[in-house]
Each structure stands twice: as C-alpha cells, then as structure tokens.
Design an enzyme around this catalytic site. Structure first.
Site, PDB file in Angstrom:
ATOM      1  CG  PHE A   8      -2.252   0.671   0.956  1.00  0.00           C
ATOM      2  CD1 PHE A   8      -3.084   0.273  -0.077  1.00  0.00           C
ATOM      3  CD2 PHE A   8      -2.656   1.745   1.744  1.00  0.00           C
ATOM      4  CE1 PHE A   8      -4.284   0.916  -0.322  1.00  0.00           C
ATOM      5  CE2 PHE A   8      -3.856   2.391   1.516  1.00  0.00           C
ATOM      6  CZ  PHE A   8      -4.667   1.977   0.476  1.00  0.00           C
ATOM      7  CB  THR A  95       5.080  -6.149  -1.901  1.00  0.00           C
ATOM      8  OG1 THR A  95       5.558  -7.276  -2.601  1.00  0.00           O
ATOM      9  CG2 THR A  95       3.733  -6.471  -1.297  1.00  0.00           C
ATOM     10  CE  LYS A 124      10.689  -3.775 -12.333  1.00  0.00           C
ATOM     11  NZ  LYS A 124       9.936  -2.673 -11.845  1.00  0.00           N
ATOM     12  N   GLY A 153       5.321   0.979 -17.439  1.00  0.00           N
ATOM     13  CA  GLY A 153       4.418   1.795 -16.609  1.00  0.00           C
ATOM     14  C   GLY A 153       3.061   1.969 -17.279  1.00  0.00           C
ATOM     15  N   GLY A 206      15.410  12.243  -7.858  1.00  0.00           N
ATOM     16  CA  GLY A 206      14.528  11.165  -7.397  1.00  0.00           C
ATOM     17  C   GLY A 206      14.291  10.088  -8.447  1.00  0.00           C
ATOM     18  CD  GLU A 209      14.713   3.272  -5.367  1.00  0.00           C
ATOM     19  OE1 GLU A 209      14.793   3.351  -4.132  1.00  0.00           O
ATOM     20  OE2 GLU A 209      13.661   3.426  -6.002  1.00  0.00           O
ATOM     21  CG  ASP A 220      14.115  -2.019 -13.695  1.00  0.00           C
ATOM     22  OD1 ASP A 220      13.194  -2.386 -12.951  1.00  0.00           O
ATOM     23  OD2 ASP A 220      13.924  -1.286 -14.691  1.00  0.00           O
ATOM     24  CE  LYS A 224      10.996  -2.035 -16.001  1.00  0.00           C
ATOM     25  NZ  LYS A 224      11.543  -0.670 -16.015  1.00  0.00           N
TER      26      LYS A 224
HETATM   27  N1  LIG Z   1       6.388   3.252  -8.468  1.00  0.00           N
HETATM   28  C1  LIG Z   1       6.397   2.984  -9.755  1.00  0.00           C
HETATM   29  O1  LIG Z   1       6.463   3.865 -10.598  1.00  0.00           O
HETATM   30  C2  LIG Z   1       6.303   1.548 -10.240  1.00  0.00           C
HETATM   31  C3  LIG Z   1       6.155   1.270 -11.613  1.00  0.00           C
HETATM   32  C4  LIG Z   1       6.022  -0.063 -12.047  1.00  0.00           C
HETATM   33  C5  LIG Z   1       6.091  -1.091 -11.127  1.00  0.00           C
HETATM   34  N2  LIG Z   1       6.277  -0.771  -9.804  1.00  0.00           N
HETATM   35  C6  LIG Z   1       6.349  -1.868  -8.856  1.00  0.00           C
HETATM   36  O2  LIG Z   1       5.238  -1.798  -7.968  1.00  0.00           O
HETATM   37  C7  LIG Z   1       5.622  -2.302  -6.691  1.00  0.00           C
HETATM   38  C8  LIG Z   1       5.287  -1.270  -5.633  1.00  0.00           C
HETATM   39  O3  LIG Z   1       6.001  -0.085  -5.899  1.00  0.00           O
HETATM   40  P1  LIG Z   1       5.769   1.235  -5.033  1.00  0.00           P
HETATM   41  O4  LIG Z   1       6.436   2.322  -5.771  1.00  0.00           O
HETATM   42  O5  LIG Z   1       4.342   1.348  -4.679  1.00  0.00           O
HETATM   43  O6  LIG Z   1       6.616   0.871  -3.714  1.00  0.00           O
HETATM   44  P2  LIG Z   1       6.497   1.569  -2.288  1.00  0.00           P
HETATM   45  O7  LIG Z   1       5.942   2.928  -2.387  1.00  0.00           O
HETATM   46  O8  LIG Z   1       7.822   1.372  -1.638  1.00  0.00           O
HETATM   47  O9  LIG Z   1       5.405   0.673  -1.508  1.00  0.00           O
HETATM   48  C9  LIG Z   1       5.619  -0.657  -1.214  1.00  0.00           C
HETATM   49  C10 LIG Z   1       4.506  -1.149  -0.311  1.00  0.00           C
HETATM   50  O10 LIG Z   1       4.704  -2.528  -0.051  1.00  0.00           O
HETATM   51  C11 LIG Z   1       4.598  -2.742   1.357  1.00  0.00           C
HETATM   52  N3  LIG Z   1       5.370  -3.903   1.752  1.00  0.00           N
HETATM   53  C12 LIG Z   1       6.706  -4.050   1.842  1.00  0.00           C
HETATM   54  N4  LIG Z   1       7.015  -5.280   2.255  1.00  0.00           N
HETATM   55  C13 LIG Z   1       5.830  -5.930   2.442  1.00  0.00           C
HETATM   56  C14 LIG Z   1       5.474  -7.215   2.888  1.00  0.00           C
HETATM   57  N5  LIG Z   1       6.400  -8.107   3.195  1.00  0.00           N
HETATM   58  N6  LIG Z   1       4.162  -7.531   2.970  1.00  0.00           N
HETATM   59  C15 LIG Z   1       3.204  -6.636   2.664  1.00  0.00           C
HETATM   60  N7  LIG Z   1       3.487  -5.394   2.216  1.00  0.00           N
HETATM   61  C16 LIG Z   1       4.783  -5.050   2.123  1.00  0.00           C
HETATM   62  C17 LIG Z   1       5.092  -1.474   1.985  1.00  0.00           C
HETATM   63  O11 LIG Z   1       4.617  -1.408   3.315  1.00  0.00           O
HETATM   64  P3  LIG Z   1       4.832  -0.104   4.232  1.00  0.00           P
HETATM   65  O12 LIG Z   1       3.924   0.947   3.650  1.00  0.00           O
HETATM   66  O13 LIG Z   1       4.378  -0.569   5.582  1.00  0.00           O
HETATM   67  O14 LIG Z   1       6.271   0.238   4.138  1.00  0.00           O
HETATM   68  C18 LIG Z   1       4.446  -0.444   1.046  1.00  0.00           C
HETATM   69  O15 LIG Z   1       3.113  -0.232   1.408  1.00  0.00           O
HETATM   70  C19 LIG Z   1       7.112  -2.644  -6.784  1.00  0.00           C
HETATM   71  O16 LIG Z   1       7.277  -3.993  -7.045  1.00  0.00           O
HETATM   72  C20 LIG Z   1       7.575  -1.817  -7.969  1.00  0.00           C
HETATM   73  O17 LIG Z   1       8.691  -2.370  -8.616  1.00  0.00           O
HETATM   74  C21 LIG Z   1       6.384   0.500  -9.340  1.00  0.00           C
END
Ligand SMILES: NC(=O)c1ccc[n+]([C@@H]2O[C@H](COP(=O)([O-])OP(=O)(O)OC[C@H]3O[C@@H](n4cnc5c(N)ncnc54)[C@H](OP(=O)(O)O)[C@@H]3O)[C@@H](O)[C@H]2O)c1
Length: 344
Positions: A8, A95, A124, A153, A206, A209, A220, A224
């Site tokens: 989340f 996650t 992924k 995306g 940003g 990382e 990464d 893909k």
């Molecule tokens: N952001 C992007 O632009 C983007 C694009 C494409 C794909 N993705 C993929 O989408 C996924 C999420 O990305 P995001 O940007 O949303 O990441 P994020 O903001 O870091 O959020 C990750 C979430 O996962 C939760 N989490 C971590 N470990 C967990 C566990 N063991 N069990 C349950 N929940 C857990 C975290 O909990 P807490 O809130 O408690 O820390 C947080 O709510 C990743 O795999 C990423 O590669 C992201």
C-alpha cells in the site's frame, strides 16, 4: 468484483484512489463495481468482506499502517494466511521488487492462485525468477494472470506488442526499458557529463534510488526483457538466462567516440537467435531507438515488414495504477465472455 491488495505504497494507494475516482465510469461503461475487501502493508492489514471505505483506509495509512483502520485492522497475521482466507475475486501484488529475495512475493502469488483468485502483478521479481511456473500455476487453477504494469508503466507496451505478435512473426527485439539508465546516458551524451555526475543528478531528482544497483547494473532491464520474452513471445525463460552488463563501466570517452560517429550509447535489451542480453550498445543517432531522458522504447523486428517502434513514458505511481486498471478490466471482461470488439 472483490479486490485484495498487497503493498500500500505509491502504487497500491494510487490504485485504490483511481478505482474510487473512476467508480461511476466503471459501473456505467463496464458494469463493474469494485469493492476493496482487504489491504496489506508491511505492518499489518485491514480486512472486511463487506468492503473497506477508501477514504478511511487512506486515512489509516496516513497514521502509519492500514492496520490502523478502525475495527478492521489486523496485526501479526501472516499475509499468505490472509490472502488464502480472503473471499476476494482478484489479488493485486504491489510490494517491492527484490530479485535476490523473491520468496515472500512468490508465496503471496501462490496463495492467491491456489485459492482461485485472479492476479494483477506489478512486482517484477517473482516474474523474473519464475514466470513459467507462475503461468502454469495460474492455468492449473483456472485463474487469469495479468502484469502489464511491470513493463513500460502506463504505456501499454505489453498489450501493443501482443497485438503486433498476434499478426506477425517477430524475429528479434531491441528495447530501452529503464528510465534511470536512459536519463544517465542521455546526460552523458548531451551534456558531456561523467557517469558519476549523471548518477548524482538522477539521485537528486529522485529518478535513481540511494542504492542504484538494480537500475545501473541492468537488473531492472533484465527482469523486464524476461517478462516480454515469456508474456509476449511465448519464450519460457528466467533472469538467469540473460547475459547482463550494466552501465557503470561506460566512460565519457566511449560516449564521445560514439558521438563522433553519429551514434549514442544506450542500455539495450535484446531477444534474438543468440538468446537474451542486456548491455550498453552504440545506436545510430537518427534511430527511433535514440529516445531521450526517461522514455522507454521497444523495437520489434518482424520477419516481413521491417522494424516497429513503440515509445512511451515508463514508471510512475498514477501511470502504474492505470496499467493495473487496464488489467483488471481485461480480467473482468474475460470473466463475462466479452470479446475485444464488444469492449470498444
Ligand atoms: N512506483 C512505480 O512507478 C512503479 C512502476 C512499475 C512497477 N512498480 C512496482 O510496484 C511495486 C510497488 O512499488 P511502489 O512504488 O508502490 O513501492 P512503495 O511505495 O515502496 O510501496 C511498497 C509497499 O509494499 C509494502 N510492503 C513491503 N514489504 C511488504 C510485505 N512483506 N508484505 C506486505 N506489504 C509489504 C510497503 O509497506 P509499508 O507501507 O508498511 O512500508 C508499502 O506499502 C514494486 O514492485 C515496484 O517495482 C512501481
């Protein structure tokens, strides 16, 4: 449709916000009424078979965790047990990605499939290490499995590529699939920066990382290309099958020399007769593959008809939520026997 979401963060929250905003349109155009029956983060969960109130869920997360949701917060239960016990029709896996430790996300996906849930995955890592096995598990349990947010995306790279592949034979693929490395290489080319200068700027903005290794070491991009190979080309493979070289070793001298030859250096993912690879390559400056900044580009070489290029923006929370929505609607319509034509 009852929905359970794990993760989340940026994507998970963008997704439930989008579902809430689009609720009237989803019902009017698609006859779909999404109900969020559960949300899981790293500290706990909020579970309600009757449905969670989205503003209350977002407010609970503002306090630190979805487990703060009044009367429906859960702490200390294993997420796989919550997933298995949930009455959700669809599970969203959002996650974080870690190719080195995909275990927890694999367990979540397995729990979802084994209990008959359709899955939309934007993480992924499990796909990179076990795509063929997960696809098999989804088929075995008669579940639908979509993952279009993992590549490109909000740009529908996978579905556009699927469309092309359905009517033509693809003999090779070249692609730029990581915005951070493309940003760095573009700065090295256009501003004559060193790798370290460009990486520092990407981190300041940003894009990269604090630990940039998944991007700059090519991991990464490799995840893909594995998803593309499996999902679009029907070529079973895992990340161990990809020869990977990142961009840390790209020196300013190489970029300058390429420039003198009307070329530029790009991190190119390839699928071809020789296998799968990710490595820095020289590309003609006037090639459509020479996309700038954080853009992604996919080039499909057809047996007849030359090369087709798809260009678009890569990652981002709202963009990825849009991809999840697309997958969710595909699953919803497939469940109602709708054809592609009926949908448009
Ligand atoms: N952001 C992007 O632009 C983007 C694009 C494409 C794909 N993705 C993929 O989408 C996924 C999420 O990305 P995001 O940007 O949303 O990441 P994020 O903001 O870091 O959020 C990750 C979430 O996962 C939760 N989490 C971590 N470990 C967990 C566990 N063991 N069990 C349950 N929940 C857990 C975290 O909990 P807490 O809130 O408690 O820390 C947080 O709510 C990743 O795999 C990423 O590669 C992201």
């Amino acid at each position: 449709m009852k929905i359970l979401v794990a993760g989340f963060g940026v994507v998970g929250r963008s997704t439930v916000r989008l579902l809430e905003e689009q609720r009237p349109m989803l019902y009017r155009k698609h006859g779909l009424s999404p109900v969020i029956v559960g949300a899981i983060d790293s500290k706990g969960a909020a579970i309600s078979p009757a449905g969670l109130d989205v503003p209350t869920l977002l407010a609970a997360k503002e306090k630190g965790s979805v487990a703060e949701y009044p009367a429906h917060g859960v702490k200390g239960e294993k997420d796989v047990d919550l997933i298995a016990a949930s009455e959700a029709d669809l599970f969203i896996e959002a996650t974080p990605t870690t190719v080195k430790t995909p275990g927890p996300s694999m367990e979540r996906l397995k729990a979802a499939f084994r209990t008959g849930k359709h899955v939309v995955c934007v993480n992924k890592a499990p796909l990179a290490v076990a795509f063929p096995a997960l696809q098999e598990l989804s088929r075995h349990n008669d579940c639908r499995f979509r993952y279009s947010g993992t590549v490109g995306g909000g740009t529908p790279v996978l579905s556009l590529a699927e469309e092309v592949v359905s009517g033509a034979e693809v003999v090779a693929v070249r692609a730029i699939l990581n915005g951070t490395t493309n940003f760095i290489l573009t700065k090295m080319d256009k501003e004559a920066w060193t790798f370290d200068q460009a990486l520092a700027e990407a981190q300041k903005l940003g894009y990269a990382e604090a630990d940039p290794s998944a991007d700059v070491d090519g991991i990464d991009t490799a995840t893909k290309i594995v998803i593309l190979a499996n999902g679009v080309l029907g070529r079973p493979c895992v990340i161990g099958d990809v020869k990977i070289e990142g961009i840390r070793g790209v020196k300013k001298e190489r970029v300058d020399a390429a420039k003198k030859n009307n070329q530029t250096v790009k991190l190119i993912a390839r699928i071809g007769a020789a296998g799968l690879s990710v490595k820095p390559e020289e590309v003609a400056a006037d090639s459509p593959l020479n996309v700038g900044g954080s853009l992604n580009c996919l080039a499909l070489e057809l047996k007849t008809g030359g090369e087709i290029f798809l260009v678009g923006r890569g990652a981002g929370g709202p963009e990825t939520a849009t991809a999840i929505m697309r997958d969710l609607l595909d699953i919803w319509h497939a469940g109602h026997g709708d054809t592609e034509t009926q949908r448009h």
